[in-house]
Design an enzyme around this catalytic site. Structure first.
Site, PDB file in Angstrom:
ATOM      1  N   HIS A 353      -3.389   2.425 -12.280  1.00  0.00           N
ATOM      2  CA  HIS A 353      -3.136   3.069 -10.990  1.00  0.00           C
ATOM      3  C   HIS A 353      -3.136   4.581 -11.064  1.00  0.00           C
ATOM      4  O   HIS A 353      -2.787   5.226 -10.068  1.00  0.00           O
ATOM      5  CB  HIS A 353      -1.783   2.612 -10.422  1.00  0.00           C
ATOM      6  CG  HIS A 353      -1.802   1.241  -9.835  1.00  0.00           C
ATOM      7  ND1 HIS A 353      -2.278   0.965  -8.574  1.00  0.00           N
ATOM      8  CD2 HIS A 353      -1.408   0.049 -10.353  1.00  0.00           C
ATOM      9  CE1 HIS A 353      -2.159  -0.332  -8.326  1.00  0.00           C
ATOM     10  NE2 HIS A 353      -1.638  -0.910  -9.382  1.00  0.00           N
ATOM     11  N   LYS A 532       4.157   9.663   2.377  1.00  0.00           N
ATOM     12  CA  LYS A 532       3.888   9.150   1.033  1.00  0.00           C
ATOM     13  C   LYS A 532       4.873   9.801   0.070  1.00  0.00           C
ATOM     14  O   LYS A 532       5.600  10.729   0.417  1.00  0.00           O
ATOM     15  CB  LYS A 532       2.457   9.406   0.595  1.00  0.00           C
ATOM     16  CG  LYS A 532       1.996  10.850   0.728  1.00  0.00           C
ATOM     17  CD  LYS A 532       0.516  10.987   0.394  1.00  0.00           C
ATOM     18  CE  LYS A 532      -0.380  10.455   1.480  1.00  0.00           C
ATOM     19  NZ  LYS A 532      -1.189   9.332   1.085  1.00  0.00           N
ATOM     20  N   ARG A 533       4.901   9.291  -1.141  1.00  0.00           N
ATOM     21  CA  ARG A 533       5.717   9.871  -2.190  1.00  0.00           C
ATOM     22  C   ARG A 533       5.406  11.359  -2.335  1.00  0.00           C
ATOM     23  O   ARG A 533       4.260  11.774  -2.230  1.00  0.00           O
ATOM     24  CB  ARG A 533       5.433   9.118  -3.492  1.00  0.00           C
ATOM     25  CG  ARG A 533       6.157   9.588  -4.715  1.00  0.00           C
ATOM     26  CD  ARG A 533       5.987   8.558  -5.837  1.00  0.00           C
ATOM     27  NE  ARG A 533       4.583   8.229  -6.088  1.00  0.00           N
ATOM     28  CZ  ARG A 533       3.830   8.838  -7.015  1.00  0.00           C
ATOM     29  NH1 ARG A 533       4.326   9.814  -7.749  1.00  0.00           N
ATOM     30  NH2 ARG A 533       2.576   8.458  -7.210  1.00  0.00           N
ATOM     31  N   LYS A 538      -0.420  15.010  -4.373  1.00  0.00           N
ATOM     32  CA  LYS A 538      -0.598  14.548  -2.992  1.00  0.00           C
ATOM     33  C   LYS A 538      -0.597  15.720  -2.014  1.00  0.00           C
ATOM     34  O   LYS A 538      -0.967  15.570  -0.856  1.00  0.00           O
ATOM     35  CB  LYS A 538       0.483  13.529  -2.639  1.00  0.00           C
ATOM     36  CG  LYS A 538       0.362  12.236  -3.465  1.00  0.00           C
ATOM     37  CD  LYS A 538       1.431  11.231  -3.121  1.00  0.00           C
ATOM     38  CE  LYS A 538       1.368   9.993  -4.005  1.00  0.00           C
ATOM     39  NZ  LYS A 538       0.212   9.123  -3.715  1.00  0.00           N
ATOM     40  N   THR A 640      -3.238   3.232  -0.157  1.00  0.00           N
ATOM     41  CA  THR A 640      -3.326   2.147   0.821  1.00  0.00           C
ATOM     42  C   THR A 640      -2.861   2.634   2.191  1.00  0.00           C
ATOM     43  O   THR A 640      -3.240   2.052   3.206  1.00  0.00           O
ATOM     44  CB  THR A 640      -2.489   0.916   0.405  1.00  0.00           C
ATOM     45  OG1 THR A 640      -1.140   1.313   0.140  1.00  0.00           O
ATOM     46  CG2 THR A 640      -3.086   0.259  -0.823  1.00  0.00           C
ATOM     47  N   LYS A 644      -4.184   1.747   6.133  1.00  0.00           N
ATOM     48  CA  LYS A 644      -3.322   1.326   7.240  1.00  0.00           C
ATOM     49  C   LYS A 644      -3.529   2.211   8.461  1.00  0.00           C
ATOM     50  O   LYS A 644      -3.576   1.719   9.594  1.00  0.00           O
ATOM     51  CB  LYS A 644      -1.856   1.362   6.797  1.00  0.00           C
ATOM     52  CG  LYS A 644      -1.524   0.366   5.693  1.00  0.00           C
ATOM     53  CD  LYS A 644      -0.203   0.700   5.010  1.00  0.00           C
ATOM     54  CE  LYS A 644      -0.048  -0.100   3.727  1.00  0.00           C
ATOM     55  NZ  LYS A 644       1.043   0.413   2.875  1.00  0.00           N
TER      56      LYS A 644
END
Length: 798
Positions: A353, A532-533, A538, A640, A644
């Site tokens: 991952h 998100k985290r 990110k 993911t 969504k």
């Protein structure tokens, strides 16, 4: 009501029966909590028969089972999920409202199970639901965390962590399995008995099993999620209690329970590292013993194991499962080491991952030797066998006194898969380049997916109704049928209904933020969402930098025709990740200043919602207009959340990273706002001396936004509060925030222009929906079954 078996013919009678006989409550005095538990029991009754029949069918067929080992299963609330998959939604809502109750409030009364952090755990939950929908016999294995990750709140903008208390209330969906307890050893030493090594642990812990049935759509098959809890072998020392040492009398139980208390304990200390490795071995070893117990009851001959068992490691956390299986086969079952190694490799598969080397776990050999001395010996033999087979290899499972879990997982796996096409390709050229050279057929791709039952049918009922009225209900089990919506996108009447569903979802979110957080949002504004985290790669700090620059531009040019925008953030930072927590505080500080500015606050609002979890995602995703997927290219394995959002009609602004690449290919470049360096360009840019300084010098907007942070515009009481963030941006800037800023600004202004044409925007959003069907976890699981596990569906075979 008579005290007979609970009725299964009607949900209304079943609720009343459980309210009376399971909970001992009279309807006239029952609280919402009581009604919710009664409903949960009534729904659970309807799952159990299917669950048991699925297990019987698997045994009758002698079928191969899939075992999915994951440190996280972010399952969220299960009541609505189960009602939806059993096709009981209309009947249940009518029954609940017939009792004078608010159906939505009752569903939301259920605690959100705190068994995961982000995408890794949510993927595992989607996969479990899809395995059941497809009818593939499977078990999930994880840890039953008492407190999960943590409950997040803010104090003066800072993240505050508190224990998550989701298990304070009864967890109706679990069944305790005392017969499945295993005693696991830790520490000690390896002795030699009759010429054979024997591990003699110095301490022991019991793994206690709790089973959660997972029902698939449309209620025909159910699999099992087995969660392990730590318990002491001797939980109470009566002699110490009688001597007056009351606390020490329960010490063994407290230490054992520590293993299953908290997800991802901070591992910046040696004690934290020890606990983390203990957790990983605890659930992996219990799971391997359970797999072997079930196999030996049904089949016996261990050489048949690869034909009946497929074990999937979800990231490196359960990588110790491979050496544990090999150890049991060799040390306890007496198979020759080489044969045990071959059997292990034929059973085990590994999902990678991450491309971040620091996230491919490694453990010091000293810690490993102290905690798992026999396993270190086993790993030495595995590594030696690999070195013997590949004398030209460039690295092994042990390096500079550390055990490298990614390398170990690769060595012990039949297949290693990435989770997007880009990620899989980069695995072959970066973190596993040497392994790929040695085993060119081992790495395969299985792009992630999400379950449409939760992430469209359940969380977005307005849009789901429109889809069902337009193309029927077949899409629920075959998401690619959404393609049939495409001709309707050109229909102004249909498009108006699509836009109305989004507007109503946004209005619901506005009502909720006002009620729960005292924040009034502009419902007609563009809802720009990044959830998100919190991590540097990110790039939430790129998002807030652009927000600062936008605020400054709006102040400079108040008549510039800026479309109203609401920027929404949510996500947790790991407790020990100092810079990520600083980014959270910066976003909150910027929000406080921008939202209070009368010159701009009608056109720009910033909101950071606390305690991000599955339930909050289910609120935000249906209401989002724009999906922020802005990670540095080459760093996000898949994502993911991006799927969504697209599935719920939110176009993406994003880089060519992870599954963004495949989303853009499928929804069309014209329906995706692309910016940023490619993965190859990002690698080259890092080699440019002072690349951040050059980007800042070339872009006055960026320089001004950074200067606002540096000078204390958003924290005048402590002007140097964000010195570390500024130093990171103007210095190494490994994640290339500055290099991508100008193109991000350009793409955001493209978003502004597109959103100004509401009909055009609605068509773009609707095309995202119609073209996202490929991103179903059902499709992903079928790929795993065919290309990795060699497993079959049992639905319709009897």
């Amino acid at each position: 009501m008579a005290r007979d078996d609970p009725p299964k013919s009607g949900i209304r009678d079943a609720i009343l029966w459980h309210l009376t006989y399971t909970l001992g409550k009279d309807p006239d005095h029952a609280q919402l909590f009581d009604w919710r538990l009664a409903l949960s029991h009534a729904v659970r009754d309807r799952i159990v028969d299917r669950w048991m029949e699925s297990a019987r069918a698997t045994r009758r067929a002698g079928a191969k089972r899939v075992y999915y080992l994951s440190m996280e299963f972010l399952i969220g609330r299960l009541l609505q999920d189960n009602i939806v998959n059993l096709q009981l939604a209309d009947e249940t809502q009518a029954a609940v409202e017939g009792f004078g109750l608010d159906y939505r409030a009752l569903l939301l009364d259920e605690p959100d199970a705190a068994l995961g952090n982000g995408g890794l755990g949510r993927l595992a939950a989607c996969f479990m639901e899809s395995l059941a929908t497809i009818g593939c016999p499977a078990h999930g294995y994880g840890i039953r965390y008492e407190h999960g990750l943590f409950r997040q709140s803010f104090a003066a903008g800072r993240q505050v962590e508190a224990p998550e208390d989701w298990l304070v209330q009864p967890f109706v969906w679990q069944f305790e399995r005392p017969e499945a307890r295993f005693t696991l050893g830790f520490g000690g030493h390896v002795a030699t008995h009759q010429g054979k090594p024997v591990w003699e642990p110095e301490s022991f812990v019991q793994s206690e099993a709790f089973d959660v049935p997972v029902i698939g759509w449309p209620g025909n098959w159910a699999n099992t999620l087995r969660l392990w809890a730590g318990r002491a072998v001797d939980p109470f020392d009566l002699s110490r209690f009688n001597a007056g040492d009351f606390t020490a009398a329960a010490e063994a139980e407290a230490l054992a329970r520590t293993i299953s208390r908290v997800l991802y304990p901070q591992d910046s200390t040696e004690k934290g590292k020890r606990l983390r490795l203990t957790q990983e071995y605890f659930f992996s070893a219990a799971s391997i013993r359970d797999i072997l117990r079930r196999f030996e009851v049904e089949h016996g001959d261990l050489r048949l194991l690869p034909r009946k068992v497929a074990i999937q490691l979800n990231d490196t956390h359960p990588a110790i499962a491979g050496p544990e299986l090999l150890r049991i086969l060799h040390d306890e079952r007496g198979l020759p080491f080489d044969e045990a190694l071959d059997i292990t490799r034929a059973c085990v598969n590994y999902t990678n991952h991450t491309l971040l080397p620091e996230a491919l776990e490694s453990w010091g050999e000293g810690l490993f030797s102290d905690l798992l001395p026999r396993h270190l010996q086993i790993i030495e033999r595995i590594d030696a066998a690999d070195a013997g087979a590949h004398p030209d290899r460039r690295g092994g499972a042990r390096d500079q006194g550390r055990v490298r879990m990614g390398e170990l997982a690769f060595m012990l796996s039949n297949r290693v898969n990435g989770v997007s096409a880009l990620h899989t390709g980069l695995m072959k050229t970066t973190v596993f380049a040497d392994r790929h050279r040695l085993h060119p057929d081992r790495i395969v791709n299985q792009t992630n997916g999400v379950t449409p039952r939760r992430w469209l049918l359940g969380c977005n009922p307005r849009l789901s109704r429109l889809i069902c009225e337009t193309i029927g209900r077949g899409w629920i089990a075959d998401l690619e049928q959404l393609q049939r919506l495409e001709p309707h996108v050109a229909d102004d009447g249909w498009l108006g209904r699509f836009a109305a569903a989004k507007a109503a979802n946004k209005a619901d979110l506005c009502d909720w933020t006002l009620r729960e957080h005292g924040v009034a949002l502009a419902p007609d504004a563009l809802f720009d969402v990044q959830i998100k985290r919190i991590h540097e790669y990110k790039r939430q700090h790129l998002n807030i930098l652009e927000a600062i620059a936008l605020w400054q531009a709006m102040r400079d040019d108040p008549g510039g025709g800026w479309p109203a925008r609401v920027k929404i953030f949510a996500g947790k930072a790991a407790p020990g990740y100092v810079l990520a927590k600083q980014i959270i505080r910066l976003i909150n500080d910027v929000a406080a200043v921008v939202n209070a500015d009368p010159a701009t606050n009608e056109g720009l609002q910033i909101l950071y919602l606390p305690n991000y979890n599955v339930t909050l995602a289910e609120r935000l995703i249906p209401a989002a207009d724009l999906s922020e997927q802005i990670s540095t290219a080459g760093k996000e394995a898949s994502g993911t959340g991006n799927m969504k959002f697209a599935l719920n009609g939110a176009p993406t602004i994003g880089t060519l990273d992870g599954a963004n690449v495949e989303i853009r290919e499928r929804v069309g470049a014209e329906n995706f706002f692309l910016f940023g360096l490619t993965a190859e360009e990002a690698e080259a840019r890092r080699l440019v001396p002072d690349h951040a300084g050059r980007a800042i010098a070339a872009d006055p907007r960026l320089a001004r936004a950074i200067e606002a942070i540096r000078s204390g515009t958003f924290c005048p009481d402590e002007p140097d509060r964000y010195g570390d963030i500024v130093a990171n941006l103007t210095g190494a800037d490994y994640f290339l925030v500055c290099s991508d800023f100008a193109d991000y600004w350009r793409a955001q202004r493209q978003v502004d222009r597109a959103y100004a044409d509401r009909d055009g925007w609605a068509r773009m959003a609707a095309r995202n929906l119609a073209r996202s069907g490929w991103f179903s976890s059902d499709r992903a699981i079928r790929g795993y079954m065919q290309d990795i596990w060699g497993a079959q569906s049992l639905l319709g075979r009897e």
